[in-house]
Enzyme design. Structure first.
Site, PDB file in Angstrom:
ATOM      1  N   ASP A 293      39.523  44.208  45.225  1.00  0.00           N
ATOM      2  CA  ASP A 293      40.866  44.882  45.494  1.00  0.00           C
ATOM      3  C   ASP A 293      40.586  45.778  46.587  1.00  0.00           C
ATOM      4  OD1 ASP A 293      42.614  43.259  43.795  1.00  0.00           O
ATOM      5  OD2 ASP A 293      41.845  44.582  42.308  1.00  0.00           O
TER       6      ASP A 293
ATOM      7  N   GLN B 260      43.574  48.417  48.021  1.00  0.00           N
ATOM      8  CA  GLN B 260      43.769  49.356  46.766  1.00  0.00           C
ATOM      9  C   GLN B 260      42.805  50.321  46.788  1.00  0.00           C
ATOM     10  OE1 GLN B 260      45.182  47.961  42.742  1.00  0.00           O
ATOM     11  NE2 GLN B 260      43.088  48.537  42.177  1.00  0.00           N
TER      12      GLN B 260
ATOM     13  N   GLY C   7      36.994  47.782  41.476  1.00  0.00           N
ATOM     14  CA  GLY C   7      36.242  46.592  42.040  1.00  0.00           C
ATOM     15  C   GLY C   7      36.707  46.514  43.482  1.00  0.00           C
ATOM     16  N   GLU C   8      35.604  46.369  44.285  1.00  0.00           N
ATOM     17  CA  GLU C   8      36.087  46.037  45.798  1.00  0.00           C
ATOM     18  C   GLU C   8      36.706  44.686  45.915  1.00  0.00           C
ATOM     19  OE1 GLU C   8      32.280  45.902  47.917  1.00  0.00           O
ATOM     20  OE2 GLU C   8      31.957  48.058  47.781  1.00  0.00           O
TER      21      GLU C   8
ATOM     22  N   GLY D 241      34.330  40.381  35.547  1.00  0.00           N
ATOM     23  CA  GLY D 241      34.425  41.294  36.690  1.00  0.00           C
ATOM     24  C   GLY D 241      34.732  42.695  36.085  1.00  0.00           C
ATOM     25  N   HIS D 242      35.869  42.822  35.043  1.00  0.00           N
ATOM     26  CA  HIS D 242      36.293  44.019  34.341  1.00  0.00           C
ATOM     27  C   HIS D 242      35.100  44.465  33.579  1.00  0.00           C
ATOM     28  CE1 HIS D 242      40.414  41.962  34.828  1.00  0.00           C
ATOM     29  NE2 HIS D 242      40.572  43.390  35.579  1.00  0.00           N
TER      30      HIS D 242
ATOM     31  N   GLN E 297      54.570  47.867  40.113  1.00  0.00           N
ATOM     32  CA  GLN E 297      53.964  47.135  41.204  1.00  0.00           C
ATOM     33  C   GLN E 297      54.352  45.798  41.643  1.00  0.00           C
ATOM     34  OE1 GLN E 297      50.206  48.276  39.404  1.00  0.00           O
ATOM     35  NE2 GLN E 297      49.578  46.415  39.984  1.00  0.00           N
TER      36      GLN E 297
ATOM     37  N   SER F  34      41.999  37.778  36.984  1.00  0.00           N
ATOM     38  CA  SER F  34      43.190  36.995  35.869  1.00  0.00           C
ATOM     39  C   SER F  34      43.993  35.865  36.245  1.00  0.00           C
ATOM     40  CB  SER F  34      43.847  38.522  35.386  1.00  0.00           C
ATOM     41  OG  SER F  34      42.825  39.429  35.043  1.00  0.00           O
TER      42      SER F  34
END
EC number: 6.3.2.1
Length: 302
Positions: free
Chosen positions: A150, A153, A147-148, A36-37, A61, A186
């Site tokens: 999150d 975020q 990335g969608e 994904g990253h 966070q 992750s």
């Protein structure tokens, strides 16, 4: 690829690019990189002349009882994956670089911070917004890629950019999934083999609900909860639905809705969601599998 640890080293690398008029793209991460990253880095490389990736596990966070110390760290592997995907500058700062005087100045997020993941993690999005703002000020990118997966975020960061007049375009890219539908994360590394077999059912529950003809958001939530309650492992943290990207609570909507969940396994809390066009109930708007990265080209920026 060049790796730097300090802000002064970072500025040295960026100065030449700025003087040459190159576009700078930025992918902020907490490491433990996966496909994904890499898809974000590749999208960044397709758009920008210089690709900057940061790896920093931001303590601000994480809550006092959260998984900061358990969060996977694999810098050697991350270096390989980042360079393979097209990273030019890898920024791996220490806490002292990002918070040289401690947590003396932080961002307080109001809109959208106390729903979904923010409800059970007070202060989480303050920490996210603070570190993203700091990183944006250091890198000063033209484009930043998220990335969608999150989605909450992403909505908050877009609002941050708007409120603080930051000259950066936020690019949101579709969630990248394993072949069985599990969103790449992750934290998946912390699943037991049995939990890994159950985990894809989270997204399956969201997809089934997305096809429901109901116009009531509460009905969508209830359908997902019923699916999850039947799973043999783990427990529900939340299942909620809101208008997106405003994250406002409504009973009905004729626009875009986010149907989201968080699910707790023994050592991994997984989140997932689906964006639903309430006028087109054939499924979600944000599906992309690991072997379909061509869809990454459809990333949208605001």
């Amino acid at each position: 690829m060049i790796e730097v640890q300090t802000t002064s080293q970072l500025q040295e690398q960026l100065q030449d690019a700025r003087e040459q008029g190159k576009t700078i793209g930025f992918v902020p991460t907490m490491g433990a990189l996966h496909g994904g990253h890499q898809s974000l880095v590749r999208a960044c490389a397709q758009t920008c002349d210089l690709v900057v990736v940061s790896i920093y596990v931001n303590p601000l966070q994480f809550g006092p009882h959260e998984d900061y110390h358990e969060y996977p760290r694999q810098l050697e592997k991350d270096r390989v994956l980042a360079e393979e995907a097209g990273c030019d500058v890898l920024f791996c700062p220490t806490d002292e670089e990002i918070y040289p005087d401690g947590y003396t100045q932080t961002v307080h997020v109001k809109q959208g911070a106390n729903v979904l993941c923010g409800k059970s993690r007070p202060g989480h999005f303050d920490g996210v917004a603070t570190v993203v703002l700091k990183l944006f000020m250091l890198v000063q990118p033209d484009f930043a890629f998220f990335g969608e997966k999150d989605a909450q975020q992403v909505a908050i960061i877009k609002q941050l950019v708007k409120e603080f007049f930051l000259p950066v375009t936020i690019v949101a890219c579709p969630t990248v999934r394993e072949d069985d539908g599990l969103a790449k994360s992750s934290r998946n590394a912390n699943l037991t083999p049995a939990e890994r077999q159950v985990a894809p059912k989270l997204y399956a529950a969201l997809r089934d609900a997305a096809k429901s003809p109901t116009s009531q958001l509460s009905d969508l939530v209830q359908q997902v909860r019923q699916h999850l309650a039947a799973l043999p492992l783990g427990c529900i943290d939340y299942v909620e639905a809101y208008e997106y990207p405003s994250l406002k609570k409504v009973e009905q909507s004729d626009g875009i809705v986010i149907l989201a969940l968080a699910y707790q396994f023994s050592k991994a809390r997984l989140i997932d969601h689906i964006l639903i066009d309430m006028n087109n109930r054939n499924g979600g708007l944000n599906d992309v599998s690991d072997n379909d990265e061509s869809k990454i080209a459809s990333c949208t920026g605001d």
